[in-house]
Structure formats: C-alpha cells, structure tokens
Design an enzyme around this catalytic site. Structure first.
Site, PDB file in Angstrom:
ATOM      1  N   ARG A 160      35.662  39.740  29.689  1.00 16.29           N
ATOM      2  CA  ARG A 160      37.039  40.136  30.025  1.00 16.29           C
ATOM      3  C   ARG A 160      37.218  41.569  29.575  1.00 16.29           C
ATOM      4  O   ARG A 160      37.044  41.880  28.406  1.00 16.29           O
ATOM      5  CB  ARG A 160      38.047  39.226  29.331  1.00 16.29           C
ATOM      6  CG  ARG A 160      39.435  39.234  29.998  1.00 16.29           C
ATOM      7  CD  ARG A 160      40.473  38.495  29.155  1.00 16.29           C
ATOM      8  NE  ARG A 160      40.694  39.202  27.934  1.00 16.29           N
ATOM      9  CZ  ARG A 160      40.771  38.632  26.727  1.00 16.29           C
ATOM     10  NH1 ARG A 160      40.689  37.337  26.592  1.00 16.29           N
ATOM     11  NH2 ARG A 160      40.954  39.360  25.663  1.00 16.29           N
ATOM     12  N   GLU A 191      38.786  47.478  25.340  1.00 12.96           N
ATOM     13  CA  GLU A 191      37.444  46.987  24.989  1.00 12.96           C
ATOM     14  C   GLU A 191      37.001  46.020  26.077  1.00 12.96           C
ATOM     15  O   GLU A 191      37.793  45.601  26.917  1.00 12.96           O
ATOM     16  CB  GLU A 191      37.467  46.250  23.638  1.00 12.96           C
ATOM     17  CG  GLU A 191      38.326  44.998  23.676  1.00 12.96           C
ATOM     18  CD  GLU A 191      37.955  43.962  22.624  1.00 12.96           C
ATOM     19  OE1 GLU A 191      36.895  44.074  21.990  1.00 12.96           O
ATOM     20  OE2 GLU A 191      38.747  43.013  22.469  1.00 12.96           O
ATOM     21  N   ASN A 217      35.193  42.242  26.267  1.00 13.37           N
ATOM     22  CA  ASN A 217      34.777  41.085  25.466  1.00 13.37           C
ATOM     23  C   ASN A 217      33.646  40.385  26.202  1.00 13.37           C
ATOM     24  O   ASN A 217      33.857  39.879  27.309  1.00 13.37           O
ATOM     25  CB  ASN A 217      35.947  40.114  25.309  1.00 13.37           C
ATOM     26  CG  ASN A 217      37.146  40.795  24.693  1.00 13.37           C
ATOM     27  OD1 ASN A 217      37.225  40.960  23.485  1.00 13.37           O
ATOM     28  ND2 ASN A 217      38.086  41.236  25.522  1.00 13.37           N
ATOM     29  N   SER A 257      38.836  34.476  25.937  1.00 15.05           N
ATOM     30  CA  SER A 257      39.659  33.275  26.089  1.00 15.05           C
ATOM     31  C   SER A 257      40.873  33.480  26.992  1.00 15.05           C
ATOM     32  O   SER A 257      41.125  34.567  27.495  1.00 15.05           O
ATOM     33  CB  SER A 257      40.113  32.789  24.705  1.00 15.05           C
ATOM     34  OG  SER A 257      40.802  33.809  24.055  1.00 15.05           O
ATOM     35  N   LYS A 283      31.659  47.391  19.642  1.00 17.52           N
ATOM     36  CA  LYS A 283      32.470  48.610  19.732  1.00 17.52           C
ATOM     37  C   LYS A 283      31.575  49.855  19.685  1.00 17.52           C
ATOM     38  O   LYS A 283      31.865  50.863  20.297  1.00 17.52           O
ATOM     39  CB  LYS A 283      33.492  48.634  18.593  1.00 17.52           C
ATOM     40  CG  LYS A 283      34.319  47.340  18.474  1.00 17.52           C
ATOM     41  CD  LYS A 283      35.644  47.440  19.129  1.00 17.52           C
ATOM     42  CE  LYS A 283      36.604  46.290  18.992  1.00 17.52           C
ATOM     43  NZ  LYS A 283      36.226  44.935  19.205  1.00 17.52           N
ATOM     44  N   LYS A 323      38.092  51.511  14.322  1.00 17.30           N
ATOM     45  CA  LYS A 323      37.655  50.144  14.666  1.00 17.30           C
ATOM     46  C   LYS A 323      36.325  49.776  14.016  1.00 17.30           C
ATOM     47  O   LYS A 323      35.322  50.453  14.240  1.00 17.30           O
ATOM     48  CB  LYS A 323      37.490  50.023  16.187  1.00 17.30           C
ATOM     49  CG  LYS A 323      38.765  50.236  16.973  1.00 17.30           C
ATOM     50  CD  LYS A 323      38.545  49.832  18.427  1.00 17.30           C
ATOM     51  CE  LYS A 323      39.845  49.885  19.195  1.00 17.30           C
ATOM     52  NZ  LYS A 323      39.705  49.296  20.536  1.00 17.30           N
ATOM     53  N   GLU A 344      35.633  41.331  16.188  1.00 20.68           N
ATOM     54  CA  GLU A 344      36.379  40.830  17.343  1.00 20.68           C
ATOM     55  C   GLU A 344      37.520  39.940  16.861  1.00 20.68           C
ATOM     56  O   GLU A 344      37.549  39.534  15.704  1.00 20.68           O
ATOM     57  CB  GLU A 344      35.457  39.967  18.227  1.00 20.68           C
ATOM     58  CG  GLU A 344      34.223  40.673  18.740  1.00 20.68           C
ATOM     59  CD  GLU A 344      34.543  41.781  19.719  1.00 20.68           C
ATOM     60  OE1 GLU A 344      35.520  41.637  20.468  1.00 20.68           O
ATOM     61  OE2 GLU A 344      33.831  42.799  19.705  1.00 20.68           O
ATOM     62  N   GLY A 345      38.419  39.631  17.775  1.00 22.61           N
ATOM     63  CA  GLY A 345      39.401  38.598  17.486  1.00 22.61           C
ATOM     64  C   GLY A 345      40.763  39.088  17.019  1.00 22.61           C
ATOM     65  O   GLY A 345      41.652  38.293  16.732  1.00 22.61           O
ATOM     66  N   ARG A 403      48.744  40.009  28.374  1.00 19.09           N
ATOM     67  CA  ARG A 403      49.262  39.636  27.048  1.00 19.09           C
ATOM     68  C   ARG A 403      50.258  40.699  26.614  1.00 19.09           C
ATOM     69  O   ARG A 403      50.034  41.891  26.833  1.00 19.09           O
ATOM     70  CB  ARG A 403      48.121  39.564  26.031  1.00 19.09           C
ATOM     71  CG  ARG A 403      47.182  38.404  26.266  1.00 19.09           C
ATOM     72  CD  ARG A 403      45.976  38.490  25.365  1.00 19.09           C
ATOM     73  NE  ARG A 403      45.228  39.708  25.616  1.00 19.09           N
ATOM     74  CZ  ARG A 403      44.278  40.184  24.810  1.00 19.09           C
ATOM     75  NH1 ARG A 403      43.971  39.555  23.697  1.00 19.09           N
ATOM     76  NH2 ARG A 403      43.626  41.289  25.125  1.00 19.09           N
TER      77      ARG A 403
HETATM   78  P1  ADP Z   1      39.474  42.975  19.050  1.00 16.29           P
HETATM   79  O1  ADP Z   1      38.036  42.830  19.346  1.00 16.29           O
HETATM   80  O2  ADP Z   1      39.836  42.664  17.651  1.00 16.29           O
HETATM   81  O3  ADP Z   1      40.332  42.281  20.068  1.00 16.29           O
HETATM   82  P2  ADP Z   1      40.466  45.424  20.236  1.00 16.29           P
HETATM   83  O4  ADP Z   1      39.703  46.673  20.431  1.00 16.29           O
HETATM   84  O5  ADP Z   1      40.796  44.651  21.463  1.00 16.29           O
HETATM   85  O6  ADP Z   1      39.709  44.542  19.166  1.00 16.29           O
HETATM   86  O7  ADP Z   1      41.809  45.766  19.474  1.00 16.29           O
HETATM   87  C1  ADP Z   1      42.745  44.785  19.104  1.00 16.29           C
HETATM   88  C2  ADP Z   1      44.145  45.202  19.540  1.00 16.29           C
HETATM   89  O8  ADP Z   1      44.469  46.474  18.970  1.00 16.29           O
HETATM   90  C3  ADP Z   1      44.280  45.380  21.042  1.00 16.29           C
HETATM   91  O9  ADP Z   1      44.591  44.159  21.659  1.00 16.29           O
HETATM   92  C4  ADP Z   1      45.400  46.398  21.117  1.00 16.29           C
HETATM   93  O10 ADP Z   1      46.656  45.746  20.979  1.00 16.29           O
HETATM   94  C5  ADP Z   1      45.192  47.263  19.889  1.00 16.29           C
HETATM   95  N1  ADP Z   1      44.378  48.446  20.233  1.00 16.29           N
HETATM   96  C6  ADP Z   1      43.035  48.522  20.252  1.00 16.29           C
HETATM   97  N2  ADP Z   1      42.616  49.739  20.628  1.00 16.29           N
HETATM   98  C7  ADP Z   1      43.713  50.464  20.845  1.00 16.29           C
HETATM   99  C8  ADP Z   1      43.941  51.807  21.259  1.00 16.29           C
HETATM  100  N3  ADP Z   1      42.934  52.629  21.503  1.00 16.29           N
HETATM  101  N4  ADP Z   1      45.215  52.221  21.381  1.00 16.29           N
HETATM  102  C9  ADP Z   1      46.257  51.388  21.122  1.00 16.29           C
HETATM  103  N5  ADP Z   1      46.108  50.111  20.732  1.00 16.29           N
HETATM  104  C10 ADP Z   1      44.855  49.642  20.594  1.00 16.29           C
HETATM  105 MG    MG Z   2      40.646  42.751  22.020  1.00 17.13          MG
END
Ligand code: ADP
Ligand code: MG
Length: 540
Positions: A191, A210, A212, A217, A371, A430, A434-435, A516
């Site tokens: 996803r 990102e 996944n 899910s 990442k 970051k 994940e999660g 979401r």
């Molecule tokens: P995870 O693997 O924990 O889901 P993500 O990279 O999806 O990691 O980041 C988790 C959440 O953080 C995202 O769903 C988003 O709400 C926020 N986020 C992540 N990267 C960014 C970004 N570059 N700018 C703004 N919000 C972000």
């Molecule tokens: Mg995410």
C-alpha cells in the site's frame, strides 16, 4: 509543474547542493544535483501532477478554501449532525465495519465499530487518478528492488550496523539466498501512502509518505466505509453526491493475488496461512480477505509465530507443513516490528523464509519497504538503474517523491543534520520502524538529532521533508468520544498486488484505496495506533 522556489516558504537545505549516491554500485555520471532537487525538478514533458482543485476561479487561496469548505452547509447544524452520527454508527455496525475492543482484543463477544469520519473528505480527482496510475509502477519497483541483492546490500550496509531489527531481517535474507530459494513464485501486496502537499501558491501535489510492503492493513474494512458514507450523504439530502463516491473493494483484489499465488503453487489440498499477531483487534479486516478466499474454495488457516515454531516443519523438498497441512501461501499480517519477535519467533521466520511456500512478502520485499530504501530511491539516477527501459514509470514514480535525505556519517549527513536542527519544523525524522507513532517532529526532532548528531546512531534514521496538507473540518466518530468538529488532514493509500513467476509478471494491479483522516494536532499515527480514522474520498 510545481517547484518550490528558494527563499521564503522554502526549506533551507535546498540551498545546499551536491548529494549523490554513496553506494559505488549506484554512482553513475556524477551530477551536481541535490536529492531535494531530484524530487522536485522536472525535465521537458514531465509533470509533477500538481493540481488546482475545482473552485480555483477565486485564485489559489480560494481553491484550497473551496476544498476545506466541503459540507459547510450541514457541518454546524447540531441537530442534523447528531442524527447523522447516530445513523452512521448503526450503519457501520450493521455493515461490519468492526474492531475488537482494547479490553478484549482476542475475543469477538463484544466488539465495536472501527473509528471513522462522519463525512467523506475532499480529494482532488487528478491526484486520486495520479495515485492509481503510478501503483503498477510501484509494484514493478518494489519487485525489482527485492531481486537486486547489490542494491539492498549497499543501501542497508550502514543501517544494519546500528539497527538490530533491520540487521536480523537482513541476516535471514542473506541466509536464504545462500541456501538457494525454494520457490520461484512471488506475491506482493503493498500500500503506497500519500498526502496532498499544499504549495505556497495554493497548488496541491501528491507526495508519497511511504510504501508498506508487509502487513498493509484496512483493505477489508475500507470497502465498508464507502457504504456507510453513502448512506450518511443520502440522509443529509445529498443523494447526488453519494452516487459519486468512487467504488472500492481492495480485499477482493488482494484475495485474487493470493488465489493466483496459491494456484501457481500447484496443490489443491494446500492451504493459505495468515500469520497473525498475538493481539488481534483488527481481525475483521483480515476476515474480509479470508472470506474472499473461502468463497473461491481455498482453505485458510490462522497461525502465530509460536504455532510455526512449535508445529511447523519442512520436508526434503522444503514444503511447509503445519498441523499436518501443507501451506501454499504465507500471508504476513505480523512480523513488521521488533516487538513481534522473540528468539523462537525469529527461528519461525527463518523456517518460513526457507520454505517452498509463497511468502507475502518474502524477506527481500520486506527490506525493500524500509525507510532507508525509500530515501536512497530519491537519489538522482537510482530509479533509472533499478528500472532500466521504464522511463515513463520512473517519471511517474519520481513525481510523487518528497525530499528525502540520508543521515549517514559524512559530509552529506552532517549538513542535513545541522539543517534539520536549525529548522526542525520543515522535517520529519524517521527510524526504520512501521506501524505509526515512531517518527519525530519539531522540538523533539531537534533534541534527538542534537543528541545523536555525532554518533553512528544517526544512520538508523532518515530525514524527510514535512508535508503540509490543506486541513478540512469533519467529525471523528470513535466509541465513548464526544461529538465535536475537528480540523483534519487525510492520507490516501493505494493497494497494489502483483505475482511474479520466475522472470514473468503474471499479475500487476492496483486493488483499491484507503483514506485515513486524523486531527491536525496529531503529527503521527495510523488507525491501529488509535489516531487516524477510516474515511472515504469525495472527489473534487
Ligand atoms: P509508519 O511506518 O510508522 O506508518 P510513516 O512514514 O507512514 O510511518 O509515518 C507515520 C505517519 O506520520 C503518517 O501516517 C503521517 O501521518 C505522518 N508522516 C509521515 N511522514 C510525513 C511527512 N513527510 N510529512 C508529514 N507527515 C508525515
Ligand atoms: Mg505509514
């Protein structure tokens, strides 16, 4: 075309140039171009896909305001909203948009509705289409990375020195390659998640957060959100709008991929094994995919790592057996965070990876979703080398990249660390996790980076430009939570599914979407983390 100009409203690091690959395998002709530029600059004929939403006639500011003002005619009518919310909750329960409770995560005696928005959220249709159009390219890319040992080794070399979790995954990856893979069928379910970045001029651009590649899910529950929102809009006298919500059924597409892999495995009596966590609040989401398989007369079993450790075995041909049943496909809804593993679980993971069962994903594909890999992809020339002969795919993929920066030790990492410490609000820090709930923002980002800036620990993180979406107002419906208007932002995910047999892609599809939405005060966190809620896109 959308390029942020230097100066006001631009992240300061853009003034610094000269980021190229540190990986010898990837250094092509040396170009004086920064990673930030690579994500933003476009050659002739390429488009970043940025759009002005409908209503742009009132100028750029007017355009985003038009988006933000969706449903304003009903939003503050307390009586109407209360009635709609009560109906929406019942519709969610009736329609099976369910989650187990925090108190009893492993029993279905008492369940609740999965949290969701009262109203669908505005999504620019051009960006929605762009996200769908690039999904097959991302499938190709993830699959290509998973087959490129040199790239994975090079990219993760520094990360695995400091990040024990990635290092353990990597060790299994090398071990199974040394032994030789027992299966030539590969099944990917991923996803790709995006936000709509609002430029200073009011344009909105699709930017990937990102991808996944393991345990992605909500492909099941999201199709049920659609029916609830349709009904809510109808009760609000918006039947016309209700008829325009885009159709969506990811669990069917995911199941088709699993069924194809099962078929290619070639044993009618073999089962599909869902590898599930100890805590199973989100079981109904998984059941949607399970049921699609049962409907196709494919047997599904649900097992945990512990079961695999205790009862799993391989025969001479490395066929996987559990409880006397041969397993054709292992679908991981588990195994993506360090907390999922103890020593026995690592052994179970190794057994699964060594087996002849089709793994969704195999360990290489899980590593392709880190990442660190995402960050390396944004370097000039990397996509071209991973996808030779796919110039259009490369252009579509690159159009979705935000600025991503390495914090590896050396001049490049030093400069980025200093830049982010000076201007933390422009960035997200970051780790390889994940999660949800792991990233660092603002003052916390500054403090952590300040502390680790001279230590190898910093290489376990990457830096990313912070996306600044246009907020809109909505009600977030959650059990035992008072009804109130929240300022919200949304994240769009597109499901991708592919099956490769040897060198041949036998399936490569997008399988549906997930929207979401969360209140703006939460920088991080998904639905499972208790921050975001399920939503439906209303295309504008
Ligand atoms: P995870 O693997 O924990 O889901 P993500 O990279 O999806 O990691 O980041 C988790 C959440 O953080 C995202 O769903 C988003 O709400 C926020 N986020 C992540 N990267 C960014 C970004 N570059 N700018 C703004 N919000 C972000
Ligand atoms: Mg995410």
């Amino acid at each position: 075309m959308r390029i942020r100009t230097l100066g006001r409203g631009s992240p300061p690091q853009l003034r610094w140039r000269g980021v190229v690959s540190s990986c010898p395998a990837l250094i092509g002709p040396r170009r004086r171009q920064s990673a930030a530029e690579a994500g933003r600059k476009w050659g002739p004929g390429q488009s970043s896909g940025a759009v002005r939403p409908r209503g742009a006639g009132r100028g750029a500011e007017g355009a985003v305001l038009a988006m933000a003002a969706l449903w304003e005619d009903v939003l503050y009518n307390e009586l109407v909203i209360r009635e709609a919310a009560s109906l929406a909750v019942d519709a969610a329960l009736l329609g099976g948009m369910l989650m187990r409770t925090e108190e009893e995560p492993n029993a279905s005696d008492v369940v609740n509705y999965a949290p969701f928005t009262l109203l669908p959220s505005a999504v620019p249709s051009a960006l929605f289409e762009q996200a769908y159009a690039v999904q097959q390219d991302f499938n190709l890319l993830v699959d290509a990375i998973s087959q490129n040992k040199e790239f994975l080794e090079c990219t993760l070399a520094n990360t695995i020195k400091v990040d024990d979790f990635t290092a353990r995954l990597f060790r299994i990856y090398t071990q199974v390659l040394e032994e030789g893979l027992a299966q030539s069928v590969f099944l990917g379910i991923n996803r790709s998640d995006y936000m709509f970045d609002r430029g200073a001029d009011g344009t909105l651009a699709l930017k990937q957060i990102e991808i996944n590649t393991i345990a992605a899910s909500f492909g099941g529950l999201t199709s049920r959100t659609l029916a609830v929102h349709r009904q809510v809009l109808k009760t609000l006298g918006k039947s016309e709008e209700a008829s325009h919500l885009p159709p969506n059924n990811p669990s069917k597409g995911l199941a088709l991929g699993i069924a194809k892999a099962w078929e290619l495995y070639g044993s009618q009596s073999a089962v599909v094994m869902f590898l599930v966590e100890e805590v199973q609040r989100n079981i109904f989401d998984q059941r949607c995919v399970e049921n699609e398989l049962w409907n196709r007369n494919i047997r599904v079993i649900r097992k945990q790592f512990r079961d695999v450790f205790e009862q799993g075995s391989l025969d001479d041909a490395r066929r996987l057996y559990i409880d006397g049943q041969e397993v054709a496909v292992v679908y991981y809804r588990e195994g993506y965070v360090p907390q999922n593993y103890n020593l026995q679980n690592w052994e179970a993971r190794l057994l699964l990876e060594r087996s002849r069962a089709v793994k969704c994903p195999d360990i290489a594909t899980q590593l392709a979703g880190t990442k660190k890999v995402q960050q390396e992809l944004s370097r000039p020339g990397t996509l071209e080398r991973l996808l030779p002969g796919h110039a259009e795919s490369v252009a579509r993929i690159r159009a979705t990249f935000a600025g991503l920066y390495s914090l590896d030790l050396g001049e490049e990492g030093d400069k980025m660390a200093a830049t982010a410490i000076a201007d933390p609000d422009w960035f997200v820090l970051k780790p390889q996790r994940e999660g949800g709930g792991n990233n660092l923002y603002g003052e916390e980002l500054r403090q952590v980076l300040e502390k680790i800036k001279d230590s190898p620990e910093r290489t376990s993180y990457i830096l990313m430009d912070k996306i600044k979406p246009q907020p809109s107002k909505n009600y977030l419906l959650r059990a035992h939570t008072p009804l109130k208007v929240s300022e919200c932002i949304s994240e769009l995910g597109i499901f991708g599914v592919y099956v490769r047999q040897g060198k041949e892609m036998v399936m490569n599809k997008s399988a549906g979407h997930l929207l979401r939405t969360k209140a703006v005060e939460h920088a991080d966190g998904g639905v499972a983390a208790g921050v975001a809620v399920l939503d439906t896109p209303y295309l504008v």
